[in-house]
Structure formats: structure tokens, C-alpha cells
Design a protein around this motif. Structure first.
Motif, mmCIF file in Angstrom:
data_model
loop_
_atom_site.group_PDB
_atom_site.id
_atom_site.type_symbol
_atom_site.label_atom_id
_atom_site.label_comp_id
_atom_site.label_asym_id
_atom_site.label_seq_id
_atom_site.Cartn_x
_atom_site.Cartn_y
_atom_site.Cartn_z
ATOM 1 N N LYS A 1 0.676 -1.222 -0.125
ATOM 2 C CA LYS A 1 -0.039 -0.009 -0.209
ATOM 3 C C LYS A 1 0.640 1.256 0.083
ATOM 4 N N ALA A 2 1.976 1.299 0.743
ATOM 5 C CA ALA A 2 2.876 2.388 0.926
ATOM 6 C C ALA A 2 3.426 2.455 -0.512
ATOM 7 N N PHE A 3 4.017 1.483 -1.324
ATOM 8 C CA PHE A 3 4.456 1.816 -2.635
ATOM 9 C C PHE A 3 3.423 2.460 -3.479
ATOM 10 N N GLN A 4 2.137 1.753 -3.261
ATOM 11 C CA GLN A 4 1.088 2.223 -4.323
ATOM 12 C C GLN A 4 0.616 3.730 -4.135
ATOM 13 N N LEU A 5 0.748 4.240 -2.898
ATOM 14 C CA LEU A 5 0.261 5.538 -2.505
ATOM 15 C C LEU A 5 1.448 6.501 -2.895
ATOM 16 N N PHE A 6 2.801 6.084 -2.475
ATOM 17 C CA PHE A 6 3.736 6.950 -2.612
ATOM 18 C C PHE A 6 4.057 7.315 -4.011
ATOM 19 N N PHE A 7 4.220 6.273 -4.932
ATOM 20 C CA PHE A 7 4.586 6.481 -6.367
ATOM 21 C C PHE A 7 3.221 7.059 -6.897
ATOM 22 N N ALA A 8 2.033 6.461 -6.763
ATOM 23 C CA ALA A 8 0.873 7.068 -7.364
ATOM 24 C C ALA A 8 0.805 8.670 -7.140
ATOM 25 N N SER A 9 1.319 9.194 -5.923
ATOM 26 C CA SER A 9 1.201 10.523 -5.781
ATOM 27 C C SER A 9 2.509 11.216 -6.414
ATOM 28 N N LYS A 10 3.483 10.690 -6.349
ATOM 29 C CA LYS A 10 4.788 11.518 -7.109
ATOM 30 C C LYS A 10 4.508 11.530 -8.600
ATOM 31 N N LEU A 11 4.063 10.215 -9.305
ATOM 32 C CA LEU A 11 3.762 10.350 -10.672
ATOM 33 C C LEU A 11 2.823 11.214 -10.832
ATOM 34 N N GLN A 12 1.544 11.375 -10.420
ATOM 35 C CA GLN A 12 0.632 12.262 -10.184
ATOM 36 C C GLN A 12 1.089 13.782 -10.602
ATOM 37 N N ARG A 13 1.896 13.967 -9.507
ATOM 38 C CA ARG A 13 2.393 15.289 -9.497
ATOM 39 C C ARG A 13 3.184 15.805 -10.758
ATOM 40 N N GLU A 14 3.949 14.596 -11.239
ATOM 41 C CA GLU A 14 4.794 14.632 -12.428
ATOM 42 C C GLU A 14 3.807 15.074 -13.685
ATOM 43 N N GLN B 1 -0.703 8.566 -17.045
ATOM 44 C CA GLN B 1 -1.891 8.677 -16.321
ATOM 45 C C GLN B 1 -2.735 7.566 -16.208
ATOM 46 N N GLN B 2 -2.657 6.605 -17.423
ATOM 47 C CA GLN B 2 -3.244 5.219 -17.337
ATOM 48 C C GLN B 2 -2.818 4.159 -16.256
ATOM 49 N N PHE B 3 -1.164 4.205 -16.144
ATOM 50 C CA PHE B 3 -0.555 3.508 -15.370
ATOM 51 C C PHE B 3 -0.876 3.914 -14.046
ATOM 52 N N VAL B 4 -0.792 5.442 -13.792
ATOM 53 C CA VAL B 4 -1.154 5.729 -12.262
ATOM 54 C C VAL B 4 -2.496 5.425 -11.714
ATOM 55 N N ASN B 5 -3.548 5.426 -12.722
ATOM 56 C CA ASN B 5 -4.825 5.103 -12.564
ATOM 57 C C ASN B 5 -5.134 3.622 -11.860
ATOM 58 N N LYS B 6 -4.284 2.804 -12.954
ATOM 59 C CA LYS B 6 -4.513 1.227 -12.505
ATOM 60 C C LYS B 6 -3.481 1.341 -10.973
ATOM 61 N N LEU B 7 -2.496 1.855 -11.131
ATOM 62 C CA LEU B 7 -1.673 1.606 -9.728
ATOM 63 C C LEU B 7 -2.501 1.978 -8.396
ATOM 64 N N GLN B 8 -3.458 3.115 -8.643
ATOM 65 C CA GLN B 8 -4.163 3.643 -7.487
ATOM 66 C C GLN B 8 -5.504 2.562 -7.350
ATOM 67 N N GLU B 9 -5.834 1.817 -8.349
ATOM 68 C CA GLU B 9 -6.794 0.890 -8.209
ATOM 69 C C GLU B 9 -6.185 -0.586 -7.776
ATOM 70 N N GLY B 10 -4.888 -0.684 -7.726
ATOM 71 C CA GLY B 10 -4.258 -1.971 -7.121
ATOM 72 C C GLY B 10 -4.146 -3.074 -7.961
ATOM 73 N N GLN B 11 -4.062 -2.394 -9.333
ATOM 74 C CA GLN B 11 -4.363 -3.817 -10.583
ATOM 75 C C GLN B 11 -3.013 -4.473 -10.638
ATOM 76 N N PHE B 12 -1.798 -3.689 -10.224
ATOM 77 C CA PHE B 12 -0.505 -4.528 -10.404
ATOM 78 C C PHE B 12 -0.224 -5.529 -9.356
ATOM 79 N N PHE B 13 -0.855 -5.403 -8.255
ATOM 80 C CA PHE B 13 -0.604 -6.405 -7.184
ATOM 81 C C PHE B 13 -1.920 -6.514 -6.582
ATOM 82 N N ASP B 14 -1.862 -7.824 -5.665
ATOM 83 C CA ASP B 14 -3.079 -7.873 -4.756
ATOM 84 C C ASP B 14 -2.681 -7.775 -3.492
ATOM 85 N N GLY B 15 -1.349 -7.261 -3.036
ATOM 86 C CA GLY B 15 -1.047 -7.396 -1.694
ATOM 87 C C GLY B 15 -0.664 -8.628 -1.244
#
Length: 187
Positions: A104-117, A167-181
Motif C-alpha cells: 500500500k505504501a508503494f502504491q500511495l507513494f509512487f501514485a502521488s509522485k507520478l501524479q504530481r509529475e 496517467q493510465q498507469f497511475v490510475n491502474k496503480l491507484q486501483e491496485g491492478q498491479f498487485f493484490d497485496g
């Protein structure tokens, strides 16, 4: 124990605290790789190991950091979604807790940094494309200037495609599509 310019952690008083300090140091070094101040990484590590939320005063006591630096560190970690402020209070003081699930930390951290970029770059690129196109089409534009503008326009359109993909990558990252925890290889 590594010292920082804004403070240092208290010396460990037990074997468990000594072992925790080693991991906290590694967390801080790792976060430093991604642009997070080393002492902010230490603070995250301290919060990571806490079994309860902490106040700014408690964090300040653990870090020997000034109150203003502590507030800035907590705000920075909150902006990165690594720490959250709880709705409850302790003795009228705000309580903070670290995100301890690394997935979750990875998901939140990178999604927020990439969204800012994405936001910064789209804000810079979008207003430039139309005037650049107009300059290319203007009769008074020299052939050399037109050629250079076309090169810039090509680069910017490529960048727009990249940021649409990101943006599509970030959306999927935020939705948790790349891992299920779950850990890799775990079913």
C-alpha cells in the motif's frame, strides 16, 4: 547510528531497539533514493515500528528534532501518503500513523509522485502546443524557425502521449491492478 543535520534518533536501549534502528536506517536510506530527506525516512521508520499512533511531541522526543522540522517532516510524509493524520486526538493533540503495508505504501507513494509529475508537465505542455502550431503556420515565420518549431512540436506531442500513458498507469496503480497485496510467488 547515522546523524542528520536536523536531528538524530535516540540511542537504542535494548537489543530489539538496536535491531529496529538497523531497519530504520535502511528505510531512511531507501527513501533517500526516492528524494525523501533521510531524517524524514527515519521518522517514517520510527512510526512504522510503533504499535500505536504518535503525537508530534512524541515523535520529536524520538528524533531529537526541532518542532518546526518535525512538523515539516510529518507534512512531507503525509503529502507522500506514507503517514496519515487520524481523526481522533490524544489530550487535544493530533495523532499520526504510518502506512505499514509496504504494498500500500508503494502504491500511495509512487501514485502521488507520478501524479504530481503528470500535473506539472501537462500544465506546462498544453498551453505551448497551440501557440507553437500557430508559429509554424504563420507566413512570417522563417523556414529555419519553422523547422525548429516542428521539431519541438514533435517532441511535445510525444511527451503528451507519454503522460497520457503514465496517467493510465497511475490510475491502474491507484486501483491496485498491479498487485493484490500478496508477496511475489504467493498464491
Amino acid at each position: 547510528m547515522k546523524k542528520t543535520t536536523s536531528g538524530k534518533m535516540k540511542e537504542p536501549s535494548s537489543k530489539r531497539e538496536e535491531l529496529r534502528a538497523q531497519v530504520i536506517d535502511a528505510i531512511a536510506q531507501t527513501m533517500d533514493l526516492y528524494g525523501v530527506n533521510y531524517s524524514f525516512g527515519q521518522l517514517y521508520g520510527i512510526l512504522f515500528f510503533e504499535d500505536r499512533p504518535m503525537t508530534l511531541d512524541e515523535m520529536q522526543g524520538s528524533m531529537n528534532m526541532s518542532k518546526s522540522n518535525m512538523s515539516y517532516a510529518v507534512r512531507s510524509l503525509m503529502d507522500s501518503k506514507m503517514v496519515s493524520k487520524l481523526n481522533e486526538k490524544a489530550d487535544r493533540k493530533d495523532l499520526y500513523m504510518a502506512e505499514t503495508d509496504f504494498f500500500k505504501a508503494f502504491q500511495l507513494f509512487f501514485a502521488s509522485k507520478l501524479q504530481r509529475e503528470i500535473d506539472v508537465m501537462k500544465t506546462a505542455i498544453q498551453p505551448v502546443i497551440e501557440p507553437l502550431s500557430e508559429t509554424i503556420l504563420a507566413l512570417e515565420t522563417s523556414d529555419e524557425e519553422r523547422k525548429l518549431c516542428l521539431q519541438d512540436l514533435h517532441k511535445l506531442r510525444h511527451a503528451v502521449r507519454y503522460y497520457e500513458w503514465l496517467q493510465q498507469f497511475v490510475n491502474k496503480l491507484q486501483e491496485g491492478q498491479f498487485f493484490d497485496g500478496k508477496e511475489i510467488g504467493e498464491s
